[in-house]
Design a protein around this motif. Structure first.
Motif, mmCIF file in Angstrom:
data_model
loop_
_atom_site.group_PDB
_atom_site.id
_atom_site.type_symbol
_atom_site.label_atom_id
_atom_site.label_comp_id
_atom_site.label_asym_id
_atom_site.label_seq_id
_atom_site.Cartn_x
_atom_site.Cartn_y
_atom_site.Cartn_z
ATOM 1 N N ARG A 62 33.106 44.804 47.142
ATOM 2 C CA ARG A 62 32.933 45.774 45.919
ATOM 3 C C ARG A 62 31.474 45.825 45.826
ATOM 4 O O ARG A 62 30.741 44.767 45.833
ATOM 5 C CB ARG A 62 33.679 45.508 44.646
ATOM 6 C CG ARG A 62 34.938 45.441 44.903
ATOM 7 C CD ARG A 62 36.120 45.218 43.659
ATOM 8 N NE ARG A 62 35.670 45.922 42.406
ATOM 9 C CZ ARG A 62 35.699 47.126 42.486
ATOM 10 N NH1 ARG A 62 36.459 47.874 43.480
ATOM 11 N NH2 ARG A 62 35.535 47.911 41.579
ATOM 12 N N GLY A 82 32.455 51.026 42.862
ATOM 13 C CA GLY A 82 33.633 51.031 43.993
ATOM 14 C C GLY A 82 33.865 50.134 45.011
ATOM 15 O O GLY A 82 32.907 49.184 45.253
ATOM 16 N N ARG A 128 32.762 53.726 48.227
ATOM 17 C CA ARG A 128 33.705 54.994 47.779
ATOM 18 C C ARG A 128 33.732 54.946 46.114
ATOM 19 O O ARG A 128 34.110 53.937 45.633
ATOM 20 C CB ARG A 128 34.951 54.715 48.232
ATOM 21 C CG ARG A 128 36.035 55.539 47.804
ATOM 22 C CD ARG A 128 37.048 56.168 48.624
ATOM 23 N NE ARG A 128 36.523 56.696 49.886
ATOM 24 C CZ ARG A 128 37.194 57.352 50.743
ATOM 25 N NH1 ARG A 128 38.340 57.356 50.720
ATOM 26 N NH2 ARG A 128 36.323 57.611 51.893
ATOM 27 N N GLU A 130 34.547 54.747 42.758
ATOM 28 C CA GLU A 130 36.024 54.699 41.847
ATOM 29 C C GLU A 130 35.759 54.871 40.175
ATOM 30 O O GLU A 130 36.536 55.132 39.642
ATOM 31 C CB GLU A 130 36.445 53.206 42.125
ATOM 32 C CG GLU A 130 37.024 52.979 43.347
ATOM 33 C CD GLU A 130 37.508 51.426 43.631
ATOM 34 O OE1 GLU A 130 37.295 50.455 42.742
ATOM 35 O OE2 GLU A 130 37.647 51.337 44.877
#
Length: 137
Positions: A62, A82, A128, A130
């Protein structure tokens, strides 16, 4: 998840500050990195394979990234958090594209550095989104 005004900032050749989970009793220490927004809205960066941040990302995949407009422009920043994946493929191609974006590739020292990356191999880091936070005036 990323809005048009986010992309307007994130597609500029600005530095992102990448923060990964620290080890032990250390404090988080953001590092400036080059980046690009991938077709699916992921943020892509690269690193040399022996960088400590990669070990920490393998342990806790993360991260967060913050990008801000430079001084002299209206305040505007985007923060993205993310999950991260690491990829052996595509790292050098990303690094070469970003070198064209961030460096003057007419300079021999910059071309030599990019060639060193080819030889050493680089890892592609994909974040990615989030959670996205933002501010703009």
């Amino acid at each position: 998840m990323l809005r048009d005004d986010d992309l307007a900032l994130l597609t500029r050749p600005l530095y992102a500050f990448l923060t990964v989970a620290p080890r032990g009793d250390r404090w988080p220490a953001p590092r400036p990195v080059w980046f690009e927004v991938g077709a699916g809205g992921d943020l892509e960066m690269f690193s040399l394979p022996d960088a400590p941040k990669l070990d920490r990302l393998r342990e806790q995949p993360r991260a967060s990234v913050v990008v801000a407009a430079p001084v002299g422009e209206p305040e505007h920043w985007v923060s993205v958090e993310g999950a991260v994946t690491l990829h052996e493929q595509g790292g050098f191609e990303l690094a070469a594209r970003l070198a064209d974006r961030y460096y003057d590739m007419r300079e021999a020292k910059n071309r030599a550095l990019v060639e060193e990356w080819r030889t050493a191999g680089v890892v592609r880091i994909v974040l990615r989104p989030e959670r996205v936070n933002r501010f703009s005036l």
